[in-house]
Design a protein around this motif. Structure first.
Motif, mmCIF file in Angstrom:
data_model
loop_
_atom_site.group_PDB
_atom_site.id
_atom_site.type_symbol
_atom_site.label_atom_id
_atom_site.label_comp_id
_atom_site.label_asym_id
_atom_site.label_seq_id
_atom_site.Cartn_x
_atom_site.Cartn_y
_atom_site.Cartn_z
ATOM 1 N N VAL A 1 0.867 -1.175 0.145
ATOM 2 C CA VAL A 1 0.032 -0.190 -0.068
ATOM 3 C C VAL A 1 0.791 0.988 0.010
ATOM 4 C CG1 VAL A 1 -1.381 1.290 1.697
ATOM 5 C CG2 VAL A 1 -2.105 -0.897 0.932
ATOM 6 N N LEU B 1 2.864 1.725 -3.611
ATOM 7 C CA LEU B 1 1.755 2.238 -4.434
ATOM 8 C C LEU B 1 1.490 3.710 -4.186
ATOM 9 C CD1 LEU B 1 -0.722 -0.876 -4.779
ATOM 10 C CD2 LEU B 1 0.875 -0.190 -6.524
ATOM 11 N N LEU B 2 0.949 4.215 -2.860
ATOM 12 C CA LEU B 2 0.585 5.479 -2.861
ATOM 13 C C LEU B 2 1.721 6.340 -2.743
ATOM 14 C CD1 LEU B 2 -1.706 7.503 -2.155
ATOM 15 C CD2 LEU B 2 -1.435 6.915 0.362
ATOM 16 N N ARG C 1 4.235 6.138 -4.880
ATOM 17 C CA ARG C 1 4.637 6.362 -6.203
ATOM 18 C C ARG C 1 3.425 7.041 -6.817
ATOM 19 N NH1 ARG C 1 6.130 0.624 -9.203
ATOM 20 N NH2 ARG C 1 7.592 -0.168 -7.506
ATOM 21 N N LEU D 1 -3.851 17.384 -2.953
ATOM 22 C CA LEU D 1 -2.630 17.521 -1.951
ATOM 23 C C LEU D 1 -1.686 18.565 -2.370
ATOM 24 C CD1 LEU D 1 -1.554 13.753 -2.035
ATOM 25 C CD2 LEU D 1 -2.517 14.818 -0.071
ATOM 26 N N ASP E 1 1.799 18.667 1.991
ATOM 27 C CA ASP E 1 0.907 17.429 2.256
ATOM 28 C C ASP E 1 1.697 16.198 1.479
ATOM 29 O OD1 ASP E 1 -0.828 18.647 3.439
ATOM 30 O OD2 ASP E 1 -2.474 18.866 1.722
ATOM 31 N N ARG F 1 4.741 15.197 3.401
ATOM 32 C CA ARG F 1 4.518 14.620 4.804
ATOM 33 C C ARG F 1 3.888 13.166 4.381
ATOM 34 N NH1 ARG F 1 1.821 20.194 7.328
ATOM 35 N NH2 ARG F 1 3.783 20.971 8.249
ATOM 36 N N LEU F 2 3.072 13.158 3.463
ATOM 37 C CA LEU F 2 2.479 11.595 3.162
ATOM 38 C C LEU F 2 3.401 10.889 2.871
ATOM 39 C CD1 LEU F 2 -0.054 9.932 2.582
ATOM 40 C CD2 LEU F 2 -0.309 10.849 0.407
ATOM 41 N N THR G 1 6.482 10.922 3.772
ATOM 42 C CA THR G 1 7.277 10.442 4.790
ATOM 43 C C THR G 1 6.515 9.300 5.775
ATOM 44 O OG1 THR G 1 8.470 12.831 4.948
ATOM 45 C CG2 THR G 1 8.518 11.506 7.076
ATOM 46 N N PHE G 2 5.204 9.656 6.133
ATOM 47 C CA PHE G 2 4.713 8.849 6.765
ATOM 48 C C PHE G 2 4.721 7.374 6.182
ATOM 49 C CE2 PHE G 2 0.457 6.632 6.423
ATOM 50 C CZ PHE G 2 0.334 6.071 7.790
ATOM 51 N N LEU G 3 4.433 7.312 4.728
ATOM 52 C CA LEU G 3 4.355 6.008 4.047
ATOM 53 C C LEU G 3 5.843 5.290 4.333
ATOM 54 C CD1 LEU G 3 2.452 7.062 0.881
ATOM 55 C CD2 LEU G 3 1.612 5.619 2.832
ATOM 56 N N GLY H 1 7.707 5.224 6.602
ATOM 57 C CA GLY H 1 7.782 4.447 7.789
ATOM 58 C C GLY H 1 6.638 3.400 8.080
ATOM 59 N N PHE H 2 5.636 3.741 7.550
ATOM 60 C CA PHE H 2 4.411 2.753 7.699
ATOM 61 C C PHE H 2 4.578 1.559 7.025
ATOM 62 C CE2 PHE H 2 0.125 1.752 6.394
ATOM 63 C CZ PHE H 2 -0.483 1.370 7.469
#
Lengths: 529, 529
Positions: free
Chosen positions: B182, B185-186, B188, B199, B203, B206-207, B209-211, B213-214
């Protein structure tokens, strides 16, 4: 099997092919779980029959340090009749495995003292506090009869708080929002064809179906919109009769959620070592060292005995130590296992050579700190419906832990900070009263005035200031050189501890290291000319 | 507050503004937690002083059914001195709250019988088995002194198994793979500008960066590639010395992960009612009804007393019932609380009218089933490092539950199926031995031959076949009409139960319903002319 016992056969395979081959073979024999081969490191403890078969006999071993590695070494060697003596500088066993109860006295290197005022049944695990299911520590608990209960490492009801947020949010709410928006965005991109290069038509359908449930988002007609929902929680719970409940609102915008950084907390609980379920011994982590000490025999453990000199000789090892009265003693043994922190060994006189000395000085010592806040009332349960778990923050207290025991009791103990590195150093330099004041002031930003007003007592630990420990754990610049050198014996002196494992700061690292040293030492004794 | 007591003031606000206004006011007064207003429904139990103040007196109440709603009704009314009698058809209290231990006998409607052979310390919670932290059930446990421990509703070490998969995978592995892909894909799509309409540049950063680690995915240069990692688990654990550990492989492809459908299991644990942490009483769920019965007074509870007729009269209620010997008795009271399942009330003679009768017949009864498999050895802990939690499957056993108690003990009990609807019906029609055979055959697909070979004993429950219960729970076609009608008294007869709440199938629903009825009944008594 032609005359082989199952154990002989398995241990022959284990010797030649390593743990992987061993467990593959066990799987083929139907002994390992069908779903997945066992991931455990093979270990056959020494046993008396090993000597009767070889005509050799158990040796005398002196063990330096009654932390987890030292205790496990004595325990495992003791199974085969080795004559072990442990020298321990502190007045208790366990090392960093330290449970503080009412009446316990803490003295720091600078001489400052605290006496814990906790009521009966209230305790702080000042050092290790959680066990992962796959860790060998769990097996030791079973073998030693140490009762276990869940350690609440994650809780949907606990909070995430970053200083840029208007208020703390519960983990459940944070997840609902992040997963909701992630699902909305990825559904749209997928539906719009942005990922057609990587996804088949069937992949796309399946992905959108997954995201629909994962994020609880709307359908295509709604633009896969995330609009909140019951996973966020309720401002008025569902109840009886007409009370359907009021879902918690309002839902922050995507930009607000991203700006808050809450999502960056989530991966903590995906870690192999941190994922729930985790466990703790009932009544305090020190149940493990106490049980080990009981099996070893307390008479084999000399407390308040500080090692001052280690001399490796052609026929044995001599260890000099000071007792509680400052008197010097000497103990001689066939072999020695040094299970002390490397930075303390580096300060101890020895004849093991300059390369060993350099190696002992190689790892970097890390600090960590904890404060235990005893409250007169379990307000986190009664007022906030939080029964255990951890609140994560970007304050220098790092985390607040709600207790994993004593649910519904009168009093309870909250860990007001558990932090490391610079954050721990910032608290360590303060007097205890100032540590408490700082931790409470920060915690009030999450829990309000009761966090101060209902406090009964507290105890704080700065691991770099603990005599005979002087640090929380170490880190290696590399696993080459010094690390490899100390993972071999220096003459008749072996080294053991979590610092010689790939599970640093975990008791399991100390236990695995002890098992490795026990195996090697026993092999040497069995094969000695 | 000018002469108002705090309690008077709050209850005045509560009366006029409802629970929301009450708690908003408490927040303003500094009584509610700072982080979030309390979500609990306000409840002031009746108390003796309510009568002394009004000059009225407690009444006689007959309560039909000693399930959770009936017990809570008697307990709360009893606080103010109401003279309560409970009629219960079974030979025990608790209703669907039923803990089965060795020696207990189960008889089904068709007459077939089982006697549980469980060893001491082994039990099955045949009905409710878990409490969410926010539920009022937790508060009752505190008030009643019922000790709590964690119920292990989720465990990263447990499995997900779908029949289209080559082998079960652990939850931790499933999450690593799904979240990894997930995130790939997100990241990319975001990086390629596919979401630029929604976005901002910030945004997007930040997204990503979050992905990162997630999903534990690679950087932009690698195409944000997911390639597995330690979150999947290990085939050889990290250990001492040179043993860095071997990460579990190989990583399935994105298409394989999507085709398996594993991700669709994840949202279970996001539910407001199912998210961890969850809890259970130590020693069995029936600790709650037992504690309630103790407070009420056992002499007020008539067991094996089957209600045969309810007659609402101008001056009271007459209830006819049969005792264990088939003898008919009559009890008369001022008021009645019918806390039985609606479908059983619908089969009971009464004079409450055709509209009530139609309403009682409106909800649909659902079936559920459970089997408790007692094993001679806790192989899930010893062989598979699974200490509690739930394996989810698409087999008709639905789920396998590992026990949340007795860690490290000799024996233990696995719930071999907990299923509902058609799956439960399919097991219910079988004899117990055939239920066991079917559950074990299916479970072997996950756990291998030991799942059969180490079985010691078992007990199965089909809720639709339990006398005087005849179903697991009900569902309403709508919350209008019949539901609303039964949420009001029919003359002097009140109805109570989880079926009259928005928490059907939860004990908390029964408890909240009881509190509502108690409040209304007490209000009526206090305001009676």
């Amino acid at each position: 099997m032609l005359g082989y016992s199952r154990r002989d056969f398995l241990s022959a395979v284990g010797v030649s092919g390593g743990a992987g081959a061993l467990f593959a073979t066990m799987g083929a024999l139907g002994l390992a779980p069908s779903a997945e081969a066992s991931v455990k490191t093979a270990f056959d403890p020494p046993q008396p029959s090993d000597f009767s078969l070889t005509g050799r006999s158990a040796k005398k071993v002196v063990i330096l340090g009654a932390g987890m590695a030292g205790l496990a070494t004595a325990y495992e060697l003791g199974k085969a009749g080795y004559d072990c003596t442990i020298l321990e500088a502190l007045d208790r066993v366990g090392g960093r495995n330290w449970t503080i109860r009412g009446g316990d006295r803490l003295t720091e290197l600078n001489g400052s003292t605290q006496v814990a005022q906790f009521r009966d049944g209230v305790y702080l695990n000042a050092g290790p506090a959680r066990l992962a299911q796959w860790m060998v520590t769990m097996d030791y608990c079973r073998e030693l009869g140490v009762d276990l209960e869940v350690f609440t490492n994650s809780n949907a009801q606990a909070y995430i708080y970053h200083q840029n947020m208007p208020a703390p949010v519960r983990w459940r709410t944070a997840k609902a929002d992040v997963y909701g928006y992630v699902s909305e965005l990825l559904s749209r991109a997928t539906d719009a064809g942005a990922l057609d290069a990587e996804l088949t038509t069937q992949d796309k359908e399946r992905l959108i179906t997954f995201l629909s449930g994962f994020g609880a988002v709307g359908n295509k007609a709604s633009g896969f919109k995330y609009t909140g929902g019951s996973r966020r929680g309720y401002s008025v719970n569902p109840g009886a009769g007409e009370q359907a409940g009021t879902v918690l609102g309002p839902v922050p915008s995507l930009s607000e959620v991203l700006a808050s950084g809450i999502g960056q907390r989530f991966s903590f609980e995906f870690g192999y070592d941190q994922a729930m379920l985790m466990f703790q011994p009932v009544g305090g982590m020190d149940a493990i060292p106490r049980a080990l000490a009981g099996k070893i025999g307390r008479q084999r453990i000399r407390l308040r005995s500080t090692v001052t000199k280690i001399t490796d000789l052609p026929d044995g090892v001599e260890v000099e130590y000071q007792d509680r009265h400052g008197r010097t003693h000497m103990i001689k043994a066939d072999l020695c296992v040094a299970a002390m922190p490397p930075h303390l060994l580096a300060k101890t006189q020895h004849n093991l050579g300059t390369e060993i000395q350099a190696a002992l000085s190689t790892p970097t010592v890390a600090n960590a700190g904890k404060i235990g806040l005893e409250y007169r009332r379990r307000w986190w349960e009664i007022d906030e419906d939080i029964y255990g778990g951890i609140t994560s923050t970007d304050l220098d207290l790092a985390t607040i832990w709600y207790p994993s025991y004593g649910y519904g009791a009168a009093r309870g103990l909250v860990v007001g900070y558990y932090n490391f590195g610079a954050q721990a150093d910032a608290y360590a330099v303060l007097k205890h009263a100032d540590r408490e004041r700082r931790a409470v002031e920060q915690g009030m930003r999450i829990h309000g005035a009761k966090y101060r007003d209902e406090l009964a007592s507290s105890v704080s630990v700065a691991w770099n200031l603990q005599p005979h420990i002087e640090g929380a754990w170490v880190s290696w610049p590399s696993r080459q050189g010094a690390y490899q050198l100390l993972n071999k014996p220096a003459g008749r002196v072996y080294f053991a501890g979590d610092w010689l494992s790939h599970m640093i700061a975990w008791q399991a690292g100390a236990l695995e290291s002890a098992r490795k040293v026990v195996t090697e030492l026993h092999q040497r004794v069995l094969s000695a000319a």
